[in-house]
Write a protein that holds these residues in place. Structure first.
Motif, PDB file in Angstrom:
ATOM      1  N   ALA A  31       0.848  -1.199   0.000  1.00  0.00           N
ATOM      2  CA  ALA A  31       0.000   0.000   0.000  1.00  0.00           C
ATOM      3  C   ALA A  31       0.881   1.245   0.000  1.00  0.00           C
ATOM      4  O   ALA A  31       0.604   2.219  -0.713  1.00  0.00           O
ATOM      5  N   GLU A  32       1.955   1.222   0.783  1.00  0.00           N
ATOM      6  CA  GLU A  32       2.848   2.389   0.844  1.00  0.00           C
ATOM      7  C   GLU A  32       3.479   2.647  -0.524  1.00  0.00           C
ATOM      8  O   GLU A  32       3.557   3.785  -0.977  1.00  0.00           O
ATOM      9  N   GLU A  33       3.905   1.567  -1.167  1.00  0.00           N
ATOM     10  CA  GLU A  33       4.550   1.725  -2.477  1.00  0.00           C
ATOM     11  C   GLU A  33       3.563   2.257  -3.517  1.00  0.00           C
ATOM     12  O   GLU A  33       3.912   3.099  -4.351  1.00  0.00           O
ATOM     13  N   LEU A  34       2.324   1.791  -3.437  1.00  0.00           N
ATOM     14  CA  LEU A  34       1.313   2.251  -4.402  1.00  0.00           C
ATOM     15  C   LEU A  34       0.958   3.723  -4.193  1.00  0.00           C
ATOM     16  O   LEU A  34       0.365   4.363  -5.050  1.00  0.00           O
ATOM     17  N   ASN A  35       1.332   4.251  -3.026  1.00  0.00           N
ATOM     18  CA  ASN A  35       1.045   5.657  -2.737  1.00  0.00           C
ATOM     19  C   ASN A  35       2.155   6.592  -3.186  1.00  0.00           C
ATOM     20  O   ASN A  35       2.187   7.762  -2.816  1.00  0.00           O
ATOM     21  N   HIS A  36       3.090   6.079  -3.967  1.00  0.00           N
ATOM     22  CA  HIS A  36       4.175   6.904  -4.521  1.00  0.00           C
ATOM     23  C   HIS A  36       4.180   6.774  -6.035  1.00  0.00           C
ATOM     24  O   HIS A  36       3.462   5.950  -6.597  1.00  0.00           O
ATOM     25  N   ASP A  37       5.026   7.564  -6.682  1.00  0.00           N
ATOM     26  CA  ASP A  37       5.183   7.407  -8.127  1.00  0.00           C
ATOM     27  C   ASP A  37       5.697   5.989  -8.391  1.00  0.00           C
ATOM     28  O   ASP A  37       6.313   5.367  -7.529  1.00  0.00           O
ATOM     29  N   TYR A  38       5.462   5.509  -9.597  1.00  0.00           N
ATOM     30  CA  TYR A  38       5.700   4.076  -9.834  1.00  0.00           C
ATOM     31  C   TYR A  38       7.179   3.686  -9.847  1.00  0.00           C
ATOM     32  O   TYR A  38       7.507   2.503  -9.797  1.00  0.00           O
TER      33      TYR A  38
ATOM     34  N   LEU B  71      -4.380  -3.567 -12.266  1.00  0.00           N
ATOM     35  CA  LEU B  71      -3.245  -3.176 -11.411  1.00  0.00           C
ATOM     36  C   LEU B  71      -2.929  -1.690 -11.581  1.00  0.00           C
ATOM     37  O   LEU B  71      -2.539  -1.011 -10.631  1.00  0.00           O
ATOM     38  N   LEU B  72      -3.116  -1.196 -12.782  1.00  0.00           N
ATOM     39  CA  LEU B  72      -2.900   0.230 -13.044  1.00  0.00           C
ATOM     40  C   LEU B  72      -3.927   1.045 -12.258  1.00  0.00           C
ATOM     41  O   LEU B  72      -3.606   2.094 -11.698  1.00  0.00           O
TER      42      LEU B  72
ATOM     43  N   LEU C  58      -3.427   6.872  -9.706  1.00  0.00           N
ATOM     44  CA  LEU C  58      -2.882   7.842 -10.666  1.00  0.00           C
ATOM     45  C   LEU C  58      -3.918   8.890 -11.048  1.00  0.00           C
ATOM     46  O   LEU C  58      -5.108   8.583 -11.148  1.00  0.00           O
ATOM     47  N   PRO C  59      -3.473  10.118 -11.288  1.00  0.00           N
ATOM     48  CA  PRO C  59      -4.390  11.117 -11.837  1.00  0.00           C
ATOM     49  C   PRO C  59      -4.726  10.722 -13.279  1.00  0.00           C
ATOM     50  O   PRO C  59      -3.917  10.045 -13.932  1.00  0.00           O
ATOM     51  N   PRO C  60      -5.887  11.132 -13.774  1.00  0.00           N
ATOM     52  CA  PRO C  60      -6.333  10.653 -15.091  1.00  0.00           C
ATOM     53  C   PRO C  60      -5.300  10.777 -16.218  1.00  0.00           C
ATOM     54  O   PRO C  60      -5.116   9.802 -16.959  1.00  0.00           O
ATOM     55  N   PRO C  61      -4.570  11.880 -16.354  1.00  0.00           N
ATOM     56  CA  PRO C  61      -3.655  11.951 -17.495  1.00  0.00           C
ATOM     57  C   PRO C  61      -2.538  10.891 -17.438  1.00  0.00           C
ATOM     58  O   PRO C  61      -2.011  10.488 -18.471  1.00  0.00           O
TER      59      PRO C  61
ATOM     60  N   GLY D 180      -2.058   6.309 -24.275  1.00  0.00           N
ATOM     61  CA  GLY D 180      -0.615   6.509 -24.459  1.00  0.00           C
ATOM     62  C   GLY D 180       0.204   6.238 -23.218  1.00  0.00           C
ATOM     63  O   GLY D 180       1.389   6.560 -23.157  1.00  0.00           O
ATOM     64  N   VAL D 181      -0.431   5.615 -22.206  1.00  0.00           N
ATOM     65  CA  VAL D 181       0.276   5.422 -20.931  1.00  0.00           C
ATOM     66  C   VAL D 181       1.547   4.577 -21.102  1.00  0.00           C
ATOM     67  O   VAL D 181       2.587   4.875 -20.493  1.00  0.00           O
ATOM     68  N   TRP D 182       1.508   3.560 -21.953  1.00  0.00           N
ATOM     69  CA  TRP D 182       2.697   2.686 -22.053  1.00  0.00           C
ATOM     70  C   TRP D 182       3.830   3.390 -22.783  1.00  0.00           C
ATOM     71  O   TRP D 182       4.985   3.315 -22.339  1.00  0.00           O
ATOM     72  N   ALA D 183       3.508   4.101 -23.856  1.00  0.00           N
ATOM     73  CA  ALA D 183       4.546   4.860 -24.566  1.00  0.00           C
ATOM     74  C   ALA D 183       5.166   5.896 -23.629  1.00  0.00           C
ATOM     75  O   ALA D 183       6.382   6.097 -23.623  1.00  0.00           O
TER      76      ALA D 183
END
Ligand code: AMP
Ligand code: MG
Length: 345
Positions: free
Chosen positions: A108-115, A149-150, A155-158, A163-166
């Motif tokens: 949970a802590e890790e998911l609360n940060h940038d990836y 999982l994403l 994450l914020p919508p943008p 294009g998320v993978w690119a």
């Protein structure tokens, strides 16, 4: 000598390297069952041993120089052989200089940060080799194959839209470019396993009681996404093999050959860095001379002032094995030179 080894290794690993900018289709471009025709399993053991030796030697220099670090990213499907590869390839290396980090389902802590946060926390220090057993590439592999999982990444919508993978490929390339520019070599290894070999290895885990712990029913279920994973791996290799952090695709159906390949890639990387022991400057030589004088003064009555130097001198006269004598003479001469320099300093 190092140059010869580097050339030899470069030739051996070249077919495994994903050329930056090339489009990869795994099934077409890389055969999981490949092994070099000129290498028998027995020769392989000798090559692996040599590779282990090179790693041990260069890791020590890497640590002494304290300028460069190495990050090794290991990716594979389940039963690809990551654990065994780490065990065998790093067997000769001083554990103090190597750090292995395994990345599982994020907390949970890790998911609360940038990836990239949790991976950044385990980067090597200068002088260290860090091995990522799974890596930030899970963020464009398992997370891509299972979009739910994403959704869990807050994450914020943008940041999760089209294009998320690119975008992630670009972000990862930039991150690795930054690391490379700061003295951290990034080496990426994909252990490429065939579907049939995975089936056999899973059955082995089911059949052998001492292997049961390595198997979970979800591993077998994950096989239904085989094609999705192959596509995700292909796209990842196409988009993130760069001049500064290339991918190597390791044929993984034959464990012994996979280990030879991994050891060759790592040896090649370290020889390329060519870390050097720090040069001893005049100040340091003065310190050494002072320390010797102090230590010699502390010799008990009747003992040689410097038994180590005395041993070198004594060993020289007795013939013995030619090689040992030569080595001792070299050491003696080196010692004499250092002494002379120290005296001048
Ligand atoms: P293992 O390495 O076999 O112990 O399994 C670790 C599990 O964690 C694998 O099923 C991975 O797919 C999963 N995993 C690793 N990284 C992530 C991630 N960033 N998000 C979701 N699952 C992950
Ligand atoms: Mg597993």
């Amino acid at each position: 000598m190092a140059d010869d080894r580097a050339k030899l290794l470069a030739g051996f690993i070249e077919p495994l390297r994903v050329r930056p900018g090339s489009k990869v289709k795994l099934a077409r471009d890389f055969d999981p069952g490949y092994k070099a025709s000129f290498l028998t399993k027995k020769d392989g053991a000798a090559v692996l041993e040599a590779g282990v030796g090179v790693l041990a030697e260069y890791q020590e220099r890497l640590a002494a120089q304290d300028t460069w670090g190495v990050l090794v990213c290991l990716q594979a499907l389940d039963a690809g052989g990551k654990d065994g590869t780490i065990r065998h390839v790093m067997s000769g290396v001083n554990p103090q200089g190597v750090r292995v980090s395994s990345f599982k389902v994020p907390s949970a802590e890790e998911l609360n940060h940038d990836y990239l946060w949790r991976y950044a926390r385990h980067l090597p220090a200068r002088g260290e080799i860090a091995i990522f057993n799974r890596s930030h590439y899970e963020e464009v592999l398992v997370v891509r194959v299972h979009p739910e999982l994403l959704d869990r990444q807050h994450l914020p919508p943008p940041a999760k839209g089209k294009g998320v993978w690119a975008r992630r490929y670009t972000e990862i390339n930039n991150w690795e470019h930054f690391l490379a520019g700061n003295g951290f070599k990034v080496v990426k290894l994909f252990l490429n396993l065939s579907r049939e070999e995975q089936r056999i290895r899973f059955l082995k885990r089911v059949d052998l009681p001492e292997k049961n712990w390595k198997f979970s029913a979800s591993d077998a279920r994950e096989r239904q996404y085989w094609d999705d994973y192959q596509a995700a791996f292909s796209d990842m290799l196409t988009s993130t093999s760069t001049d500064w952090a290339p991918w190597y695709v390791i044929p993984a159906d034959h464990k012994w050959f996979a280990r030879v390949c991994v050891s060759a890639v790592l040896a090649h990387t370290l020889i390329g860095i060519d870390p050097r022991y720090p040069v001893v400057d005049a100040g340091k030589r003065r310190d050494l001379a002072e320390a010797r004088a102090l230590l010699e003064a502390e010799a008990p009555r009747g003992a040689a002032a410097d038994p180590f130097a005395a041993g070198l001198t004594a060993g020289a006269g007795q013939g013995g094995r030619a090689r040992a004598g030569k080595q001792a003479r070299k050491q003696r001469e080196a010692l004499a030179k250092i002494r002379a320099k120290a005296a001048r300093a």
